[in-house]
Each structure stands twice: as C-alpha cells, then as structure tokens.
Scaffold this active site. Structure first.
Site, PDB file in Angstrom:
ATOM      1  N   ARG A   1      -3.915  -9.894   4.693  1.00  0.00           N
ATOM      2  CA  ARG A   1      -4.347  -9.934   3.290  1.00  0.00           C
ATOM      3  C   ARG A   1      -3.178  -9.433   2.441  1.00  0.00           C
ATOM      4  O   ARG A   1      -2.777  -8.274   2.578  1.00  0.00           O
ATOM      5  CB  ARG A   1      -5.584  -9.045   3.122  1.00  0.00           C
ATOM      6  CG  ARG A   1      -6.163  -9.023   1.733  1.00  0.00           C
ATOM      7  CD  ARG A   1      -7.411  -8.124   1.683  1.00  0.00           C
ATOM      8  NE  ARG A   1      -8.012  -8.143   0.365  1.00  0.00           N
ATOM      9  CZ  ARG A   1      -7.645  -7.343  -0.640  1.00  0.00           C
ATOM     10  NH1 ARG A   1      -6.680  -6.468  -0.457  1.00  0.00           N
ATOM     11  NH2 ARG A   1      -8.239  -7.424  -1.816  1.00  0.00           N
TER      12      ARG A   1
ATOM     13  N   LYS B   1       0.821  -1.219   0.000  1.00  0.00           N
ATOM     14  CA  LYS B   1       0.000   0.000   0.000  1.00  0.00           C
ATOM     15  C   LYS B   1       0.852   1.264   0.000  1.00  0.00           C
ATOM     16  O   LYS B   1       2.038   1.244   0.319  1.00  0.00           O
ATOM     17  CB  LYS B   1      -0.970  -0.025   1.185  1.00  0.00           C
ATOM     18  CG  LYS B   1      -2.151  -0.971   0.884  1.00  0.00           C
ATOM     19  CD  LYS B   1      -3.310  -0.821   1.806  1.00  0.00           C
ATOM     20  CE  LYS B   1      -4.448  -1.727   1.308  1.00  0.00           C
ATOM     21  NZ  LYS B   1      -5.509  -1.882   2.307  1.00  0.00           N
TER      22      LYS B   1
END
Ligand code: 9MG
Length: 274
Positions: free
Chosen positions: A254, A220
């Site tokens: 995840r 991210k």
C-alpha cells in the site's frame, strides 16, 4: 494466489500495488468538497495508469492526533470518488472503520473494505459478509489518537499473527470465504520502530497462514526515524521497505508513489520469474 474482490479476481502470483487516495481536507486542499473529489478522482486515475491494481479511498485519517470524522462527512467525501472509479472499472477499496460507510461504499461499487480495526466494530463483519467483496484485516494496538504513546508487546510477531489469524477465522465463520480475505500487520499502528522492523523481518510468520499479506510502510514515521527525512522525501526508504516486504512474503504493498513502486516490483518480479 487469487483474491476475490466482488466481480474482480486479483491474481497475486506477482506482487501488486494498492495506491493510497486520501480524501481528507489536508490531502487535496482545498477548493471545497467537489474540487476535492475531482482532484482525488484524477489522482486515483493517474495511479491506475501507473499500474496500481487497487485504489484505496479513505475519508478519515488514522494518523495519531487526527480529527474523528462524523459518518455523514466521511460518506460525502468518499462516495463520489468510489462511484466514479468503480464506473471506470477499477478495483476500489474503501479505507474505513465504520459499518455504515462500508455498506454505502459497497452499494456505490467498492470491491474491498480496508479496515484498520479488522471488522471488530459492531455490524462490520455482517456488512462485509452480506456482500461478495474482499476485506483487508489490519492489526492495531490501541486507538489511533493514543496508539503511539507506549506500545508494548510480549512478542510482537506472535501477538500480531495470532490476532490476524483469529480475525480471519471469525470472518470465515461469518461466511466470508477464505479467498476474499487479506491480512496486514499494521506497520506504525501501536508499534515502535523496533516492533515494525521485527515484523518486517519476520513477515513470513504472518504470510504462512496462507492469506495474502498487505504491507503499508510508505512514507511512515519509522522510515523518517531511520533516515532523518521528512515524509515527502521518503521515496527511496519507502521503495526499500516495499521490496523488503515483498521479499518476505507480502502480496500487496500500500503506497503513495505508485509509478516508482511498480518499477521496483517489476524488476523484482523479472528477477524471480521462472
Ligand atoms: C489506512 N491505513 C494506513 N496505514 C495502513 C496500513 O499500513 N495498512 C492498511 N491496510 N491500511 C492502512
């Protein structure tokens, strides 16, 4: 701790990995729909071989600026993938915000719904309650297209924890048993780097409610901001973030890079085995 996912029971005494399978045109580009499905299925099977306990199949990107995908297009992307993986015996999660996609995915064999809107869309709660599958309730401030414009909180940890607890209680009131519910602070969804770091540092405030916590930090932009690396070069940062999440109470991470994450978690689990 156990998470009930339809006919499967996921034992979360050790942290587990959820592998990300994006069936979007920019992910498996682009030999047409069948080729994309075949590539996504092969990718998900590789992730399972590498140790992913769950594969999370999504047909609509939630990245800032991503196109909205009509329901029929999303179904055409995800259903063949879900059907094939469910036939393999995989715990398949469907990453969607749409109740119609949830219902069709459940009929196709999905064992979990991963909803970045935490089942707030009209009919979403009912779609999951009518089944026996699990749900991951994620926190997001704002809407995907604009959520990173100017995220603001009084106290980010309290607000995210209160929201997730409220959504979990709403699920239970609708008939979704407690052991089918996981929660996720939604790193990067309407949060600055400082918000994400504080949530990661104080993840125990969310884990303390007793629902398994899912944490998604893989590749991210916060990790880009901290390292200066492009998404494809963020594996070391993603591993550090996954381990920090697990140390602070996450039960499921995840991730894109399953093999490396499973190795890192196996070392962590060995250190903490009694
Ligand atoms: C779909 N999606 C993208 N990022 C995510 C995250 O951090 N958590 C969950 N549950 N889903 C995500």
């Amino acid at each position: 701790m156990i998470l009930r996912c339809g006919r499967y029971e996921l034992d979360l005494r050790k942290p587990e990995v959820m592998g990300i399978v994006n069936v979007t045109p920019d992910s498996f580009s682009d030999g047409g729909q069948f080729a994309d499905a075949a590539a996504a299925i092969a990718h998900a099977r590789r992730m399972r071989d590498e140790g992913a306990a769950i594969v999370d199949v999504g047909g609509e990107s939630t990245r800032p600026g991503a196109d909205v995908v009509p329901e029929d297009a999303e179904l055409a992307r995800v259903l063949p993938v879900i059907e094939a993986l469910a036939r393999d015996g995989a715990i398949v999660s469907v990453d969607t915000m749409k109740p119609g996609v949830m219902r069709a995915a459940i009929a196709a064999g999905a064992s979990m719904v991963n909803d970045v809107r935490a089942l707030q869309a009209s009919g979403a709660l009912e779609a999951v309650a009518a089944s026996d599958i699990a749900v991951c309730l994620m926190h997001m401030q704002g809407e995907p297209h604009s959520m990173q414009a100017e995220p603001r909180y009084g106290d980010v940890v309290t607000e995210v924890a209160t929201f997730l607890h409220g959504r979990a209680r709403a699920c239970e009131a609708a008939g979704i048993a407690r052991d089918r519910i996981a929660v996720d602070p939604g790193f990067g969804f309407g949060k600055t780097v400082a918000h994400n770091l504080r949530l990661l540092r104080e993840l125990r405030a969310i884990a303390g409610f007793g629902y398994p916590v899912v944490a998604g930090l893989s590749r991210k932009s916060t990790l880009g901001a901290l390292t200066g690396r492009a998404p494809g070069e963020r594996l070391p940062a993603s591993l550090a973030a996954a381990l920090a999440a697990v140390v602070n109470g996450a039960a499921i991470v995840r991730v894109h890079d399953v093999r490396a994450t499973v190795d890192a978690l196996n070392v962590w689990s060995a250190i903490h085995a009694v």
